[in-house]
Design a protein around this motif. Structure first.
Motif, mmCIF file in Angstrom:
data_model
loop_
_atom_site.group_PDB
_atom_site.id
_atom_site.type_symbol
_atom_site.label_atom_id
_atom_site.label_comp_id
_atom_site.label_asym_id
_atom_site.label_seq_id
_atom_site.Cartn_x
_atom_site.Cartn_y
_atom_site.Cartn_z
ATOM 1 N N THR A 44 30.891 70.053 -22.206
ATOM 2 C CA THR A 44 31.471 70.590 -20.979
ATOM 3 C C THR A 44 31.071 69.709 -19.806
ATOM 4 O O THR A 44 29.991 69.135 -19.783
ATOM 5 C CB THR A 44 30.996 72.024 -20.725
ATOM 6 O OG1 THR A 44 29.569 72.023 -20.559
ATOM 7 C CG2 THR A 44 31.364 72.940 -21.881
ATOM 8 N N THR A 45 31.957 69.653 -18.821
ATOM 9 C CA THR A 45 31.667 68.872 -17.620
ATOM 10 C C THR A 45 31.018 69.768 -16.578
ATOM 11 O O THR A 45 31.035 71.008 -16.689
ATOM 12 C CB THR A 45 32.959 68.278 -17.050
ATOM 13 O OG1 THR A 45 33.821 69.358 -16.638
ATOM 14 C CG2 THR A 45 33.674 67.429 -18.096
ATOM 15 N N LEU A 46 30.489 69.153 -15.530
ATOM 16 C CA LEU A 46 29.898 69.927 -14.442
ATOM 17 C C LEU A 46 30.950 70.841 -13.820
ATOM 18 O O LEU A 46 30.674 72.014 -13.522
ATOM 19 C CB LEU A 46 29.321 68.979 -13.390
ATOM 20 C CG LEU A 46 28.828 69.642 -12.100
ATOM 21 C CD1 LEU A 46 27.703 70.622 -12.381
ATOM 22 C CD2 LEU A 46 28.371 68.580 -11.096
ATOM 23 N N ALA A 47 32.162 70.315 -13.622
ATOM 24 C CA ALA A 47 33.218 71.130 -13.019
ATOM 25 C C ALA A 47 33.509 72.366 -13.863
ATOM 26 O O ALA A 47 33.682 73.475 -13.329
ATOM 27 C CB ALA A 47 34.484 70.295 -12.856
ATOM 28 N N GLN A 48 33.527 72.200 -15.185
ATOM 29 C CA GLN A 48 33.775 73.341 -16.061
ATOM 30 C C GLN A 48 32.640 74.351 -15.999
ATOM 31 O O GLN A 48 32.871 75.562 -16.003
ATOM 32 C CB GLN A 48 33.970 72.848 -17.505
ATOM 33 C CG GLN A 48 35.254 72.061 -17.716
ATOM 34 C CD GLN A 48 35.302 71.396 -19.071
ATOM 35 O OE1 GLN A 48 34.270 71.024 -19.637
ATOM 36 N NE2 GLN A 48 36.509 71.217 -19.611
ATOM 37 N N ARG A 49 31.402 73.854 -15.930
ATOM 38 C CA ARG A 49 30.258 74.771 -15.858
ATOM 39 C C ARG A 49 30.253 75.539 -14.529
ATOM 40 O O ARG A 49 29.883 76.713 -14.485
ATOM 41 C CB ARG A 49 28.960 73.991 -16.044
ATOM 42 C CG ARG A 49 28.792 73.424 -17.447
ATOM 43 C CD ARG A 49 27.378 72.929 -17.704
ATOM 44 N NE ARG A 49 27.043 71.754 -16.919
ATOM 45 C CZ ARG A 49 27.279 70.504 -17.291
ATOM 46 N NH1 ARG A 49 27.903 70.268 -18.440
ATOM 47 N NH2 ARG A 49 26.907 69.477 -16.538
ATOM 48 N N LEU A 50 30.661 74.879 -13.440
ATOM 49 C CA LEU A 50 30.721 75.564 -12.149
ATOM 50 C C LEU A 50 31.794 76.651 -12.165
ATOM 51 O O LEU A 50 31.591 77.740 -11.609
ATOM 52 C CB LEU A 50 31.010 74.554 -11.033
ATOM 53 C CG LEU A 50 29.899 73.541 -10.722
ATOM 54 C CD1 LEU A 50 30.339 72.601 -9.602
ATOM 55 C CD2 LEU A 50 28.604 74.237 -10.343
ATOM 56 N N ILE A 51 32.917 76.362 -12.788
ATOM 57 C CA ILE A 51 33.984 77.363 -12.879
ATOM 58 C C ILE A 51 33.510 78.578 -13.667
ATOM 59 O O ILE A 51 33.701 79.735 -13.253
ATOM 60 C CB ILE A 51 35.243 76.743 -13.516
ATOM 61 C CG1 ILE A 51 35.889 75.748 -12.544
ATOM 62 C CG2 ILE A 51 36.245 77.828 -13.907
ATOM 63 C CD1 ILE A 51 37.038 74.956 -13.146
#
Length: 691
Positions: A44-51
């Motif tokens: 997972t990317t950072l953007a996905q984890r933030l979402i």
């Protein structure tokens, strides 16, 4: 076809992690120590984890990727949403309560780090980058102010969105200039451009909008056809929409192509799809030279012949060389499970955060395939970083030279700073194995050179010589552990070194008598942890005193390991003229401890009385039995045991004759022998010191 860029089978996905903080030793209050690093899902990317975190609602605990990975770096960015571990794209769903809850949890996290820092854990300032801990609360407060209220959140989202689009547009400019120079963009090339735009930061719709705008600004228009596709991005674009029919063209795998780039893209897509015909075409000189001839590319025609005639190149390398000669801007494909690398810059970025991508790129480099793509499509600076060799060390030299901020990869973990590596060594018991492997392979050198700290290895080598000393095999486990200990101390100045504590300062071996050895046990404790050799010897030797071991090796990273040594005292070998004092020396590369040893052997009174009593009884029995035997043998008139008369039967020699005198003489010799043995035993027990 399994792989285009590597000759090896697909490797399993590795879940890489980056060390962003300290790991916890085994203590009960884990809030007082840096946490133990744990792997989190690197897919997972950072953007996905933030979402996902934003959708989950108000934060109740620090996310694993924040505490154990590298997501804490959001505190350093300009994105106020990410500072509070929120996704800006979901600004409409974020509430003031969620903003406050996230701020509270993250403030507590950074407050724990601040307390550890001011109480002596100075390495934290390096692990989290200097100044981060001190300014964390201030930056979180600023984010709370900026995101308080729905209107403010919308304004912040719009500002971030504009900056993101501007950055992506600037980075795509060079790429589009190269593509438009071909005077033609076919649907396949447009598809690649869209993927590159998303990689640079555009959303899919934004990438399409940017691409259409760039084409029209350059004077390109879609070529009109009888069955015009309503989706203009599925059309071919030329300056002014000029028809393709008047241009040099040829057929490649059933497709009309009007440039070498198109020809290369058709062959690339077919090869990736596993089309054996594409592989045969790439191996056939006539087929390839006909393409160059039809497209009026005479220079390419000569290059194709040179590549196919090069006997030093393997088949896969010839195919790659042909493909990237035709289309330098094409992606680098590794396997069907991994997204292709769209550019060398993207490869450097992905390999810096993903252990899986790093491993695949390394295998392709070792096979000699990655270099072909880089030489064809990279910038001059990146090309200049390519080394001559192609082993794992050469690969790392390339990465750190091309990007001085590229992290150090050890196994599945990456390290951005020496302090992070030191933290890993300190808190992971088995870390020495993988760290020594990287150290002995030379992997640390290009990393440290890139970040300007190459003196660390010089310090490590010098310290390792001291710690290992003499008597250890270079490749023994102990020597390897000591090499890692030396590296730890070289990485961060002021690192806590192994400290040995001794539970006794005085060993008394006094009042010893008899022949039984005395033993006194001394416990050595490593109170700070770490690998260390400890040597034990009698600085001042004492007769009759010996130690059970002359060396101990503490082989645990965590504090608290203990060993026992025994000091033995043998009273038989000790002098009997009072107390004697010696010194037991306990030394390591870090310290020197002296323990006094007092030895004293005394005359064995109890043993002596017991011996004399038993000797008297035994002597009486021997004399009595002897007299009884003589009476029976001589028949001289002795009346029984111990009756009145001479002690020795020699007193009747004149009456009994020569036979009785003979037995008397034997009896005297027996007594002399017993007396001699008795005296020798007394001498052995008393043992006066002879100077």
């Amino acid at each position: 076809m399994a792989k285009l860029g590597s000759s090896l089978n697909p490797t399993p996905t590795l879940k890489g992690r980056r060390i962003g903080n300290s790991a916890a030793p085994t203590q009960t209050d884990i809030s007082d120590v840096p946490p133990v690093p744990q792997s989190h899902d690197s897919s997972t990317t950072l953007a996905q984890r933030l979402i996902e975190a934003t959708k989950d609602g108000a934060m109740v605990a620090v996310p694993a990727a924040y505490e154990d990975g590298q997501d804490w770096e959001t505190i350093l960015g300009e994105d106020v949403f990410a500072r509070l571990y929120l996704a800006a794209s979901l600004f409409e769903h974020i509430t003031d309560a969620q903003v406050q809850a996230n701020a509270t949890v993250l403030k507590a996290f950074w407050e724990r780090k601040r307390i550890l820092l001011i109480t002596g854990n100075k390495s934290l300032d390096e692990i989290y980058k200097p100044g981060t801990i001190a300014k964390a609360e201030e930056r979180l407060d600023a984010a709370v102010v900026a995101l308080s209220g729905a209107d403010n959140r919308e304004r912040c989202f719009n500002e971030l969105n504009n900056r993101r689009r501007q950055k992506a547009s600037a980075e795509m400019g060079e790429y589009m200039r190269h593509q438009l120079a071909n005077q033609l963009m076919r649907p396949d090339a447009i598809k690649l451009a869209l993927a590159e735009g998303q990689a640079k930061g555009f959303e899919p719709a934004e990438a399409e909008e940017y691409l259409l705008s760039s084409l029209r600004t350059a004077g390109f228009a879609p070529v009109k056809t009888i069955n015009q596709n309503p989706n203009l991005l599925l059309s071919s674009w030329t300056p002014g929409g000029e028809p393709l029919t008047g241009r040099p063209h040829t057929k490649v795998m059933g497709h009309d192509v009007y440039s070498l780039e198109e020809a290369g893209l058709v062959l690339y897509n077919a090869l990736v799809a596993g089309d054996e015909k594409a592989a045969r075409n790439l191996d056939t000189e006539d087929y390839l030279t006909n393409i160059a001839h039809d497209l009026k590319e005479n220079d390419a025609l000569l290059d194709i012949r040179d590549i196919l005639g090069n006997r030093k190149l393997k088949v896969i390398q010839k195919r790659l060389s042909i493909l990237y000669l035709l289309g330098p801007g094409m992606p680098f494909y590794v396997d069907e499970h991994t997204e292709a690398f769209t550019s060398p810059a993207q490869l450097l970025e992905r390999a810096s955060v993903s252990a899986h991508d790093f491993s695949l790129a390394e295998e392709a480099f070792k096979a000699g395939n990655l270099q072909i793509w880089i030489n064809a499509s990279a910038t001059a600076e990146v090309k200049a970083a390519l080394p001559v060799g192609k082993n794992s060390l050469n690969f790392r030299e390339f990465l750190h030279k091309a990007n001085p901020q590229f992290p150090l990869w050890i196994s599945e973990i990456s390290f951005a700073t020496p302090a992070q590596l030191a933290n890993f060594i300190t808190h992971e018991e088995e870390s020495w194995k993988v760290v020594y492997g990287s150290l002995s392979s030379g992997y640390l050198s290009p990393w440290l050179n890139a970040i300007g700290q190459n003196d660390i290895l010089e310090k490590q080598a010098e310290l390792a010589r001291v710690l290992i000393g003499v008597g250890l095999e270079k490749n023994s486990e102990k020597a390897r552990k000591l090499s890692v200990q030396a590296l730890l101390e070289a990485l961060v100045s002021g690192t806590t070194t192994p400290k040995i504590e001794v539970d006794f300062s005085l060993v008394e071996l006094t009042g010893l008598s008899g022949e039984v050895e005395a033993a006194r046990v001394i416990t050595l404790s490593n109170t700070t942890g770490g690998y260390v050799r400890v040597k034990i010897s009698m600085l001042t030797p004492l007769d009759g005193v010996r130690i059970s071991s002359d060396e101990i090796f503490f082989d645990q990273r965590m504090p608290g390991q203990k060993f026992e040594i025994t000091v033995h005292g043998n009273p038989i070998l000790m002098p009997r003229d009072g107390q004697h004092t010696g010194t037991l020396l306990i030394s390591s590369a870090y310290q020197r401890e002296e323990v006094s040893v007092v030895a004293e052997a005394v005359f064995p009174s109890k043993e002596f009385i017991k011996f004399v009593s038993l000797s008297a009884i035994s002597l009486g029995l021997i004399i009595g039995i002897t007299r009884l035997l003589l009476e029976e043998i001589s028949g001289a008139g002795y009346r029984g045991l111990l009756q009145q008369g001479a002690l020795f039967p020699i007193d009747s020699a004149t009456e009994g004759g020569a036979g009785e005198a003979y037995w008397g003489l034997c009896f005297m010799l027996l007594l002399v022998g017993l007396s001699y043995g008795f005296v020798r035993v007394l001498i052995k027990i008393s043992k006066p010191k002879i100077s």
